[in-house]
Write a protein that holds these residues in place. Sequence first.
Motif, PDB file in Angstrom:
ATOM      1  N   VAL A  13       0.877  -1.170   0.000  1.00 25.23           N
ATOM      2  CA  VAL A  13       0.000   0.000   0.000  1.00 25.23           C
ATOM      3  C   VAL A  13       0.914   1.218   0.000  1.00 25.23           C
ATOM      4  CG1 VAL A  13      -1.812   1.270   1.194  1.00 25.23           C
ATOM      5  CG2 VAL A  13      -1.782  -1.231   1.282  1.00 25.23           C
ATOM      6  N   LEU A  14       0.901   1.949  -1.110  1.00 24.29           N
ATOM      7  CA  LEU A  14       1.784   3.092  -1.268  1.00 24.29           C
ATOM      8  C   LEU A  14       1.133   4.372  -0.749  1.00 24.29           C
ATOM      9  CD1 LEU A  14       3.029   2.336  -4.903  1.00 24.29           C
ATOM     10  CD2 LEU A  14       4.282   1.929  -2.785  1.00 24.29           C
ATOM     11  N   GLN A  15       1.961   5.361  -0.510  1.00 21.81           N
ATOM     12  CA  GLN A  15       1.441   6.662  -0.087  1.00 21.81           C
ATOM     13  C   GLN A  15       0.630   7.304  -1.211  1.00 21.81           C
ATOM     14  OE1 GLN A  15       4.457   9.514   0.850  1.00 21.81           O
ATOM     15  NE2 GLN A  15       3.018  11.060   1.543  1.00 21.81           N
ATOM     16  N   SER A  57       1.530 -13.022   1.903  1.00 23.98           N
ATOM     17  CA  SER A  57       2.329 -13.540   3.014  1.00 23.98           C
ATOM     18  C   SER A  57       3.082 -12.407   3.706  1.00 23.98           C
ATOM     19  CB  SER A  57       3.350 -14.567   2.499  1.00 23.98           C
ATOM     20  OG  SER A  57       2.713 -15.619   1.825  1.00 23.98           O
ATOM     21  N   ILE A  58       3.421 -11.371   2.909  1.00 23.20           N
ATOM     22  CA  ILE A  58       4.163 -10.218   3.422  1.00 23.20           C
ATOM     23  C   ILE A  58       3.403  -8.953   3.031  1.00 23.20           C
ATOM     24  CG2 ILE A  58       6.329  -8.917   3.279  1.00 23.20           C
ATOM     25  CD1 ILE A  58       7.698 -11.596   2.545  1.00 23.20           C
ATOM     26  N   LEU A  59       3.226  -8.072   3.993  1.00 26.47           N
ATOM     27  CA  LEU A  59       2.502  -6.823   3.747  1.00 26.47           C
ATOM     28  C   LEU A  59       3.456  -5.646   3.934  1.00 26.47           C
ATOM     29  CD1 LEU A  59      -0.231  -5.309   3.309  1.00 26.47           C
ATOM     30  CD2 LEU A  59      -0.427  -5.249   5.806  1.00 26.47           C
ATOM     31  N   ILE A  60       3.381  -4.685   3.019  1.00 30.37           N
ATOM     32  CA  ILE A  60       4.230  -3.502   3.094  1.00 30.37           C
ATOM     33  C   ILE A  60       3.342  -2.268   3.043  1.00 30.37           C
ATOM     34  CG2 ILE A  60       6.027  -2.167   1.935  1.00 30.37           C
ATOM     35  CD1 ILE A  60       7.042  -4.857   0.802  1.00 30.37           C
ATOM     36  N   LEU A  61       3.517  -1.379   4.015  1.00 30.14           N
ATOM     37  CA  LEU A  61       2.800  -0.114   4.048  1.00 30.14           C
ATOM     38  C   LEU A  61       3.840   0.996   3.903  1.00 30.14           C
ATOM     39  CD1 LEU A  61       0.383  -0.810   7.068  1.00 30.14           C
ATOM     40  CD2 LEU A  61       0.065  -1.354   4.658  1.00 30.14           C
ATOM     41  N   ASP A  62       3.874   1.608   2.737  1.00 28.26           N
ATOM     42  CA  ASP A  62       4.886   2.622   2.465  1.00 28.26           C
ATOM     43  C   ASP A  62       4.316   4.018   2.703  1.00 28.26           C
ATOM     44  OD1 ASP A  62       6.928   4.179   1.611  1.00 28.26           O
ATOM     45  OD2 ASP A  62       7.021   3.394  -0.432  1.00 28.26           O
ATOM     46  N   GLU A  63       4.502   4.517   3.944  1.00 24.37           N
ATOM     47  CA  GLU A  63       4.010   5.829   4.336  1.00 24.37           C
ATOM     48  C   GLU A  63       2.514   5.972   4.039  1.00 24.37           C
ATOM     49  OE1 GLU A  63       6.516   8.796   2.628  1.00 24.37           O
ATOM     50  OE2 GLU A  63       8.266   8.123   3.723  1.00 24.37           O
ATOM     51  N   LEU A  65      -9.885   4.544  10.451  1.00 25.83           N
ATOM     52  CA  LEU A  65     -10.276   3.374   9.660  1.00 25.83           C
ATOM     53  C   LEU A  65      -9.052   2.580   9.217  1.00 25.83           C
ATOM     54  CD1 LEU A  65     -13.112   4.826   7.366  1.00 25.83           C
ATOM     55  CD2 LEU A  65     -13.382   3.313   9.341  1.00 25.83           C
ATOM     56  N   ILE A  66      -8.012   3.306   8.800  1.00 22.14           N
ATOM     57  CA  ILE A  66      -6.793   2.636   8.329  1.00 22.14           C
ATOM     58  C   ILE A  66      -6.089   1.924   9.483  1.00 22.14           C
ATOM     59  CG2 ILE A  66      -4.461   3.085   7.447  1.00 22.14           C
ATOM     60  CD1 ILE A  66      -5.668   5.091   5.534  1.00 22.14           C
ATOM     61  N   GLN A  67      -6.077   2.525  10.672  1.00 25.78           N
ATOM     62  CA  GLN A  67      -5.455   1.865  11.827  1.00 25.78           C
ATOM     63  C   GLN A  67      -6.170   0.552  12.152  1.00 25.78           C
ATOM     64  OE1 GLN A  67      -2.715   2.506  13.176  1.00 25.78           O
ATOM     65  NE2 GLN A  67      -2.291   4.565  12.419  1.00 25.78           N
ATOM     66  N   LEU A 118      -7.854   3.761   1.678  1.00 25.23           N
ATOM     67  CA  LEU A 118      -8.730   2.688   2.168  1.00 25.23           C
ATOM     68  C   LEU A 118      -8.989   1.644   1.074  1.00 25.23           C
ATOM     69  CD1 LEU A 118     -11.277   4.869   4.173  1.00 25.23           C
ATOM     70  CD2 LEU A 118      -9.595   3.286   5.143  1.00 25.23           C
ATOM     71  N   ILE A 119      -9.190   2.106  -0.158  1.00 19.63           N
ATOM     72  CA  ILE A 119      -9.374   1.184  -1.284  1.00 19.63           C
ATOM     73  C   ILE A 119      -8.106   0.350  -1.478  1.00 19.63           C
ATOM     74  CG2 ILE A 119      -9.824   0.996  -3.755  1.00 19.63           C
ATOM     75  CD1 ILE A 119     -12.221   1.908  -2.035  1.00 19.63           C
ATOM     76  N   ALA A 120      -6.961   0.999  -1.338  1.00 22.90           N
ATOM     77  CA  ALA A 120      -5.683   0.287  -1.506  1.00 22.90           C
ATOM     78  C   ALA A 120      -5.500  -0.767  -0.420  1.00 22.90           C
ATOM     79  CB  ALA A 120      -4.530   1.279  -1.477  1.00 22.90           C
ATOM     80  N   PHE A 121      -5.943  -0.468   0.808  1.00 26.01           N
ATOM     81  CA  PHE A 121      -5.846  -1.455   1.883  1.00 26.01           C
ATOM     82  C   PHE A 121      -6.692  -2.685   1.569  1.00 26.01           C
ATOM     83  CE2 PHE A 121      -3.532   1.391   4.479  1.00 26.01           C
ATOM     84  CZ  PHE A 121      -3.058   0.678   5.566  1.00 26.01           C
ATOM     85  N   LEU A 122      -7.896  -2.435   1.084  1.00 28.60           N
ATOM     86  CA  LEU A 122      -8.771  -3.563   0.760  1.00 28.60           C
ATOM     87  C   LEU A 122      -8.199  -4.361  -0.413  1.00 28.60           C
ATOM     88  CD1 LEU A 122     -11.319  -5.146   1.265  1.00 28.60           C
ATOM     89  CD2 LEU A 122     -12.604  -3.454  -0.075  1.00 28.60           C
ATOM     90  N   ARG A 123      -7.633  -3.666  -1.394  1.00 28.07           N
ATOM     91  CA  ARG A 123      -7.017  -4.343  -2.530  1.00 28.07           C
ATOM     92  C   ARG A 123      -5.873  -5.240  -2.058  1.00 28.07           C
ATOM     93  NH1 ARG A 123      -5.545  -0.503  -7.372  1.00 28.07           N
ATOM     94  NH2 ARG A 123      -4.035   0.373  -5.917  1.00 28.07           N
TER      95      ARG A 123
END
Length: 585
Positions: free
Chosen positions: A422-424, A499-505, A517-519, A487-492
């Motif tokens: 999930v990118l910024q 197996s690995i999740l990355i949240l880039d800012e 909601l994102i938290q 939020l759409i990106a989180f659901l996507r």
Amino acid sequence: MQAKAFDTNLFKRILKYTKPYKFRYFGVIFFAVSLSVFAALRPFLLEITVDKYIKTASKSGLLIYGIIMGISLLLETISQFYFVYWANWLGQDIIKDIRTKLFKHLLSFRMKYFDNAPVGQLVTRSVSDIEQIARIFSQGLFMIFSDLMKMFICIIVMFYMNWHLSMIVVIAIPILVYITRIFQRKMQVAFEEVRTQVANMNTFIQERVTGMKIVQLFNREEIEYEKFKEINNKHNNAWIKTIFYNSIFFPIADIISSITLGAIILYGGMQIVNGNPFTTVGQMISYTMFIGMLFNPLRQIADKFNEMQMGMISANRVFDILDSDSDVQHDGTKTASHFHGNIQFENVRFGYIDNEEVLKGINLKVNAGETIAIVGATGAGKSTIINLLNRFYEINSGAIYIDDENINDFQLESLRAQIAIVLQDVFLFADTIHNNITLNNPAITREDVIVAAKKIGIHKFIKSLPNGYDYDVKERGVMLSSGQRQLIAFLRAYMSNPSILILDEATSSIDTYSEELIQKATETITKGRTSIVIAHRLATIIKADKIIVMDKGQIVEEGTHQELVNKTEGYYKKLYDSQFATEVE
């Protein structure tokens, strides 16, 4: 460097794309030959009709030859139809294959290639340049072949009818061929400039339309307008040069054709007046037709050759991309069906530009199921770590392992299927929310999406939008706020079951409601899987199992929030006091 007048190797390469359509290819050649034969037959039949049947007032003979000429004209028309239709059909099928191959090749490139290649230029190559290749077959190759065949057969028939008159025509042809050759060389250079300016214009317009908000925000309208005028003038001048050459060539060709016709009439007329039995009125009439059938194709060959040159230039540009193997990502052989999530960087060095390292010997270990946060100043190399883990770029040295396997050994498709990001700056396609979540994966149903949305707590938000999951977000998701796009990106990301999740800012610039909601979504989707979070918000960092602190391409500290904040002179402590303490207050 001056381009070749005609690149034989490039032409052979283009012809290879006709192999799947051999029947149609040879069919076009057949109809080109038959078209030439029937075209040359008309003046010959006219000469016989005039000299044998009109002159002798033979009604029966005139009727028979009239019918024969009608049948010949009908067959010529049928040949013309199939020739033009099949040539264009073949050209469209060939560019369909080339365009498909080009797009597939573009998909295989590393991100480094797209960093250096302007988007507008790639669009030009993929659309207008490839369309121009089709004209090699529809307006170039087969048309030239047909015209040459017509000229060849006409000359044979002419010499059979009257070699004296034919010699006058033959003398004029080399002069026109020589002038045509000079014209073709000049046009080849001019068309090269035209294609270059078209690509520059497409690139400029694409960038300015995409960045229109910045243009207007900083009052750059007049400056960008002046820049566009300059580019547009260069494009205009390139086309004017081609018009200039056309304006010179075609009048000269017309003059040569008229002089030849005049010489035929003068010489042939004198022969008839003097009672020469080898020249007849029927031949004179036929030769006026032959002159047009010889010189018009020769004039048009120059024009057709221009079309062919345009297609060759465009093909050369397209093949330049297809031949770019240095930026293609090399696939591994192992399939990553599922990762436990152990990640290890061993002395990884990398730079986007040669001799300018961004990562300077990174050693990092992440255990399966851990959530780690990476913090540091802008340019410290945080996002670069994510790019390398997904193999968007290839490292200069060192190695990256997942579950003790080098990531270079995995098939790219299977590797990236196990890693969700999930990118910024979330990119959404001009489509519905549902399709942006599933990315048109038929295996994911509407019910699956709704269940997942409820699980991570954003179903109500989506249903509040007009048409809910069928809401069209338009290009790049402009109809949604940055928080809604996140939020759409989180659901996507959640739907891909990584197996690995990355949240880039991913929570750096959103409103408080969206962050809540994102938290909640973050807690759900990070549960039970390895997660790497690059964040500027304390709430995300403080819950991490481990914090990695980076500065100037190196890891300078690591530990839990409490461990690092207790280091009075530590880098993280200073970062916390200057950046995060206000959030606590």
